[in-house]
Design a protein around this motif. Structure first.
Motif, PDB file in Angstrom:
ATOM      1  N   ASN A 162       0.825  -1.210   0.000  1.00 20.88           N
ATOM      2  CA  ASN A 162       0.000   0.000   0.000  1.00 20.88           C
ATOM      3  C   ASN A 162       0.858   1.258   0.000  1.00 20.88           C
ATOM      4  O   ASN A 162       0.490   2.272  -0.584  1.00 20.88           O
ATOM      5  N   ALA A 209       2.067   1.758  -3.444  1.00 19.06           N
ATOM      6  CA  ALA A 209       0.980   2.275  -4.288  1.00 19.06           C
ATOM      7  C   ALA A 209       0.644   3.728  -3.963  1.00 19.06           C
ATOM      8  O   ALA A 209       0.003   4.404  -4.751  1.00 19.06           O
ATOM      9  N   LEU A 244      -1.208   4.401  -1.310  1.00 17.75           N
ATOM     10  CA  LEU A 244      -2.482   4.350  -0.607  1.00 17.75           C
ATOM     11  C   LEU A 244      -2.299   4.586   0.886  1.00 17.75           C
ATOM     12  O   LEU A 244      -3.238   4.873   1.597  1.00 17.75           O
ATOM     13  N   GLU A 245      -1.064   4.436   1.337  1.00 16.16           N
ATOM     14  CA  GLU A 245      -0.735   4.773   2.722  1.00 16.16           C
ATOM     15  C   GLU A 245       0.462   5.710   2.678  1.00 16.16           C
ATOM     16  O   GLU A 245       1.383   5.494   1.904  1.00 16.16           O
ATOM     17  N   HIS A 282       5.793  11.244  -2.139  1.00 11.67           N
ATOM     18  CA  HIS A 282       4.591  11.980  -1.743  1.00 11.67           C
ATOM     19  C   HIS A 282       3.620  12.172  -2.898  1.00 11.67           C
ATOM     20  O   HIS A 282       2.816  13.095  -2.889  1.00 11.67           O
ATOM     21  N   VAL A 283       3.710  11.295  -3.898  1.00  9.69           N
ATOM     22  CA  VAL A 283       2.870  11.448  -5.088  1.00  9.69           C
ATOM     23  C   VAL A 283       1.586  10.622  -4.911  1.00  9.69           C
ATOM     24  O   VAL A 283       1.592   9.574  -4.271  1.00  9.69           O
ATOM     25  N   ASN A 284       0.483  11.136  -5.445  1.00  9.72           N
ATOM     26  CA  ASN A 284      -0.800  10.430  -5.370  1.00  9.72           C
ATOM     27  C   ASN A 284      -0.740   9.104  -6.112  1.00  9.72           C
ATOM     28  O   ASN A 284      -0.017   8.984  -7.106  1.00  9.72           O
ATOM     29  N   PRO A 285      -1.528   8.126  -5.677  1.00 10.09           N
ATOM     30  CA  PRO A 285      -1.526   6.810  -6.333  1.00 10.09           C
ATOM     31  C   PRO A 285      -1.716   6.901  -7.846  1.00 10.09           C
ATOM     32  O   PRO A 285      -1.043   6.204  -8.602  1.00 10.09           O
ATOM     33  N   LYS A 286      -2.643   7.776  -8.267  1.00 13.23           N
ATOM     34  CA  LYS A 286      -2.979   7.815  -9.690  1.00 13.23           C
ATOM     35  C   LYS A 286      -1.817   8.325 -10.543  1.00 13.23           C
ATOM     36  O   LYS A 286      -1.780   8.063 -11.727  1.00 13.23           O
ATOM     37  N   ILE A 316       1.201   3.101 -11.767  1.00 19.48           N
ATOM     38  CA  ILE A 316       1.129   1.722 -11.306  1.00 19.48           C
ATOM     39  C   ILE A 316      -0.286   1.215 -11.532  1.00 19.48           C
ATOM     40  O   ILE A 316      -1.198   1.993 -11.771  1.00 19.48           O
ATOM     41  N   MET A 337      -2.972  -1.954  -9.787  1.00 18.91           N
ATOM     42  CA  MET A 337      -3.015  -2.821  -8.611  1.00 18.91           C
ATOM     43  C   MET A 337      -4.173  -3.802  -8.699  1.00 18.91           C
ATOM     44  O   MET A 337      -5.259  -3.469  -9.145  1.00 18.91           O
ATOM     45  N   PHE A 350      -6.379  -6.512  -6.301  1.00 18.80           N
ATOM     46  CA  PHE A 350      -6.627  -6.710  -4.875  1.00 18.80           C
ATOM     47  C   PHE A 350      -7.098  -8.117  -4.556  1.00 18.80           C
ATOM     48  O   PHE A 350      -7.633  -8.816  -5.414  1.00 18.80           O
ATOM     49  N   ASP A 389      -1.996  -7.738  -4.517  1.00 20.82           N
ATOM     50  CA  ASP A 389      -2.152  -7.939  -3.068  1.00 20.82           C
ATOM     51  C   ASP A 389      -2.899  -9.250  -2.836  1.00 20.82           C
ATOM     52  O   ASP A 389      -4.112  -9.296  -2.902  1.00 20.82           O
TER      53      ASP A 389
END
Lengths: 294, 365, 290
Positions: B48, B51, B53-54, B70-74, B78, B80, B82, B159
């Motif tokens: 996470n 990704a 996400l955390e 510090h970049v946003n997931p989007k 990448i 993912m 689940f 994941d």
């Protein structure tokens, strides 16, 4: 539907048990139905027939006079306009109050269930507690606050009060519903590039119809049936239908028109009864949602 | 080859709880990196974090040479997959796959052509109009992979994607993911608690426990030369036998004394390992213990063992004996005549054994 | 900037509701608590004088009656509703073909306003033309049913109407509970030859303990907040023989102009509610946080 605890299938001996069971259940059905039956028959009788006749007898000659009076000309205190203006007051206050409190509940529930931040659970607990306070404890300060805001005795004032004290329940409903949706859905959508609102709009809102129904019906029933806030924060002219009904029934002037009282009671009860008849499933779910933990 | 993923000194805390401690992991382009460990070891949290996400409490994450800490997931380029597939329940399969492109404002024609090619690749063309609830587990898994494929990402994150499938389907999908990795040549980071999945898929395995990296290496290295007792015990099924023994080293040769269930210790000679402390734990894989009559040679040492239990498992037969106060399992050929309660000559292959410190659990040889 | 916004949207959206709850629930409770410690009459005063309002409250015979009524009303209402609800649920659980219709009938009163319920029962129970007159009309000249105008019995009339309204709801809760009991356990018991009544008594009902607790909490909560029903059915009368704390508080606040008494009675009501609710909520939330 198989039920292993059900009494074993009817054989001669069991048949009597079966009928006894049935008789008891029907007797209880009558206990619950008779008040409604009496209300309807009484509302269709003339006053003379009421005085002469029997409580549970069917009307000999059906008349709708009492309904007309109840709707348009029954007196509460000095005013004699029937329930009509108050019925519309109730509509005018219930619709926005239900809409706003449901909307806020949906947003709060979404945030608390899916966008947890530190302190979110504490906020939820505080809101939950708010559901259970006896409202008497806020009546006095709210009366003063409405005065200060210039909303005393107005319908917007009542809307405000219902929204404030409805948020706890609507948030609880939505939170308990959204918390069952796996958090991975939000994660997947974030990776897909969707933001807070997009995720709600595209993924959560389409899933929300059942809980939306439950919440709207719950709030509608609560607010339409409310009496305490209505009687405390309204004035002549802005009273909701429950307050007007009580005033008509307990008005001390003139003869007691039981048929008008019953017609008025049915009119006041009609919207919630109608909702119960068409969407009872959601109503029951709302009732039990508050008690059976989510 | 260039580095695709570079994690340096990563820390992650929830309040005062440290979930990940000073993680350093890297992957080259085309690597298949598997994060493996028991539940609660922090492997999913690490994924996470990769990704986005955390958020992380310390350290840095570089993807494709760019600082993505510090970049946003989007914006991390990448995709993912689940464990619960996380398919959007109200959208059709086609909309599930194209939702990300739609959000990013990709033109409709391009969305459709990408959808078609991915659907063809995964053989889900007939399912495109269905809702996720109308799909079987394996089909959902394919759709979830399809949703990742259309992104054409620099890196795929998985994941525990197979843990909700039944055993047979799991083996099938494992092969498909391996084939996908081969065909695409893309970098993949894969989380699992199943060490067999880790062994079969990975080019590199990261073993985690309690938020700490235990070992990083190729499947072979992790299996053959586990870095400590935890890794030795975790990787492989049945697990590596870990027998407390007395070691007496004389230069590069060691006399190893093993206590059988009854009687005096038996001494075996290890010609491969020396300079060991006296109290050690001997690690030997079940397949490195054989029936002596079928195997002879310089590197093996024989020992008569009382067999406590025989477990035929089709291709192999496992026999269990009681040595050094532990159950020791040997993997024998299925035609073995071993019977429980009888004695059997077993040959120990000392060229493949591991030694661990009794105090720290670290590998010694 | 936009990143900050994106990160903080959840907080920003929750903030208004949170602020509203803090001010309008907790702030208002604090205000009422404060005023209950002053000499406020028609207008609130803010100089704290101690517990004089509570002393006045506990010395007032009318408050005594209200608390006594709450006790009688609460216990009868809760106990009878639970017994009736459980009985109906068990009877309905016997594979009745018209279960759906019966359930709908049992539960509809819960959709009504208590004002409507009160109006209806007031008519049914009025001695001149209601049940009493009806039974006398059947030839039982000495039949008497005048609870509603008898100061000693009027509170029982309120209990009857309240049970009529809420017992169907308790039935629905219990029926859901009966249906959620693990059927394999029941099958096992049947195989062991345990009679049906024994299965209910020893297996099904004990496993519904949490639902009993929920039902109790909800009914207790309804009882303490009951206001509308008394107003519509008896208006608190005859005299103030059917006063409840809720009607007492309302009378003090809005007709007597005694804010101090209104505030202190509201605080006592809240104390009673919290004594019941807090342990329950605490255990619920603790389980959820685990």
């Amino acid at each position: 539907m198989t039920n292993p605890t059900a009494f074993i299938a009817p054989r001669t001996g069991k048949l009597i048990m079966r009928w006894l069971l049935f008789a008891i259940l029907v007797a209880f059905a009558l206990f619950y139905l008779i008040p409604l039956f009496v209300m309807i028959t009484t509302s269709l009788k003339s006053l003379d027939e009421i005085r002469a006749g029997n409580l549970v007898a069917l009307p000999v000659s059906v008349t709708f006079d009492a309904w007309r009076t109840a709707w348009a000309s029954a007196c509460s205190g000095i005013q004699c306009e029937g329930l009509r203006p108050y019925f519309w007051n109730s509509v005018l206050l219930t619709v926005p109050a239900v809409a706003i409190s449901t909307l806020l509940g949906a947003v709060n529930g979404y945030v608390i269930a899916q966008w947890k931040f530190r302190g979110a659970n504490l906020i939820f607990s505080l809101m939950l507690f708010g559901c259970f306070i006896p409202f008497q404890v806020v009546l006095l300060p709210m009366a003063r606050t409405l005065g200060i805001l210039g909303l005393a005795g107005t319908i917007p004032g009542l809307v405000f009060v219902h929204v404030i004290y409805g948020i706890g329940f609507t948030t609880l409903f939505f939170r308990n519903y959204y918390v069952t949706i796996p958090v991975e859905l939000v994660k997947a959508a974030k990776v897909d590039g969707a933001g807070f609102f997009r995720i709600y709009w595209s993924i959560f809102l389409p899933l929300s119809l059942p809980i939306l129904m439950v919440t709207v019906i719950w709030q509608f029933t609560q607010i339409w049936n409310d009496f305490l806030f209505g009687v405390s924060f309204s004035q002549a002219g802005t009273q909701p239908v429950t307050v007007a009904l009580n005033n008509i029934v307990n008005s001390t002037t003139g003869v007691k028109e039981y048929n008008v009282n019953m017609a008025a009671a049915i009119i006041a009860a009609f919207p919630t009864l109608f909702v119960y008849a068409v969407a009872g499933k959601y109503f029951i779910r709302g009732l039990t949602a508050g008690s059976v933990k989510g | 080859m260039e580095s695709m993923l570079e994690i340096q000194n990563l820390d992650k805390n929830y309040g005062t709880v440290e979930v990940l401690k000073n993680i350093n992991v890297s992957a080259k382009t085309g690597d298949f990196l598997v994060l493996v460990g028991p539940s609660g070891c922090g492997k999913s949290t690490l994924l996470n974090c990769i990704a986005g996400l955390e958020s992380i409490s310390g350290g840095s994450i570089h993807i494709g040479g760019l600082d993505m800490t510090h970049v946003n997931p989007k914006d991390r380029n990448i995709a993912m997959v689940f464990q619960s597939y996380a398919l959007y329940p109200t959208m059709s399969v086609a909309n599930n796959i194209t939702f990300g492109m739609k959000v990013r404002g990709v033109a409709k024609a391009e969305r459709l052509s990408k959808l078609q090619s991915v659907a063809k690749q995964l053989q889900i063309e007939k399912l495109l109009d269905r809702k996720p609830s109308q799909l079987s587990g394996g089909q959902r898994q394919r759709v979830a992979i399809g949703r990742a494929l259309v992104r054409d990402p620099k890196m795929f994150l998985f994941d525990e994607p197979l843990s909700n499938l039944d055993a047979k389907l799991r083996v099938e999908m494992r092969l498909e993911i391996k084939k996908l990795h081969h065909d695409l040549g893309a970098t993949m980071v894969y989380v699992t608690h199943d060490q067999i999945e880790a062994m079969t898929l990975a080019t590199n395995i990261v073993v985690l426990k309690d938020g700490l990296v235990q070992q990083i290496g190729s499947p072979d290295a992790v299996y053959r030369r586990p870095a400590n007792l935890f890794v030795a015990d975790f990787m492989g099924s049945p697990a590596m036998n870990l027998i407390p023994v007395k070691a007496i080293s004389e230069g590069s040769v060691t006399r190893v004394q093993i206590k059988p269930a009854e009687g005096a210790p038996i001494e075996l000679i290890d010609n491969f390992n020396g300079d060991l402390p006296e109290e050690v734990i001997l690690g030997i894989r079940p397949e490195d213990i054989a029936e002596a009559r079928l195997r002879a040679g310089e590197d093996t040492q024989r020992m008569k063992c009382r067999i406590d239990m025989v477990e035929p498992a089709g291709a192999d037969t496992y026999v269990v004996s009681w040595l050094g106060g532990k159950q020791v399992t040997a993997r024998l050929q299925s035609e073995t005549k071993a019977k429980s309660g009888e004695s059997l000559d077993l040959a120990f292959d000392f060229s493949k054994v591991s030694y661990f410190s009794k105090t720290t659990g670290e590998r010694l040889n | 900037m936009s990143k900050w916004l994106e990160h903080n949207i959840p907080r920003i959206l929750l903030a208004p509701s949170f602020a509203a709850v803090v001010v309008f629930v907790y702030g208002f409770i604090a205000w009422t608590a404060w005023v209950s410690l002053t000499r406020s009459r028609l207008l609130p005063k803010y100089e704290i004088e101690g517990f004089i309002q509570y002393e006045r409250l506990f010395a007032a015979p009318r408050w005594d009656t209200a608390m006594e009524n709450l006790f009688i009303f609460g216990i009868l209402f809760i106990v009878v509703s639970m017994i009736l609800g459980l009985l109906l649920a068990i009877l309905l659980d016997q594979q009745i073909r018209i279960e759906g219709a019966l359930r709908t009938i049992y539960l509809y009163p819960m959709a009504l306003s208590m004002i409507v319920t009160g109006t209806s029962w007031k008519w049914i129970m009025n001695p001149g033309l209601g049940i009493e007159a009806m039974v006398r009309g059947w030839g039982f000249e000495n039949f008497s049913f005048d609870w509603i105008i008898d100061p000693d019995k009027a509170i029982y009339a309120v209990v009857v109407a309240a049970i009529w309204q809420a017992s169907g709801f308790v039935m629905a809760l219990f029926l859901a509970g009966l249906r959620s009991v693990d059927t394999e356990i029941i099958k096992a018991a049947r195989v062991d030859g345990i009679p049906t009544w024994r299965i209910y008594l020893s297996i099904v009902i004990p496993s519904m303990a949490p639902i009993f607790l929920s039902a109790f909490i909800i009914l207790a909560h309804l009882a303490i907040k009951s206001f509308d029903l008394v107003i519509a059915l008896t208006g608190g009368g005859p005299g103030y023989s059917t006063d409840l704390p809720a009607t007492y508080m309302y009378a003090m606040a809005f007709s007597r102009g005694d804010i101090g008494q209104a505030a202190s009675s509201a605080m006592v009501m809240m104390a009673v509610v919290f004594a019941i609710i807090v342990p329950y909520l605490y255990s619920e939330l603790r389980v959820k946080n685990d």
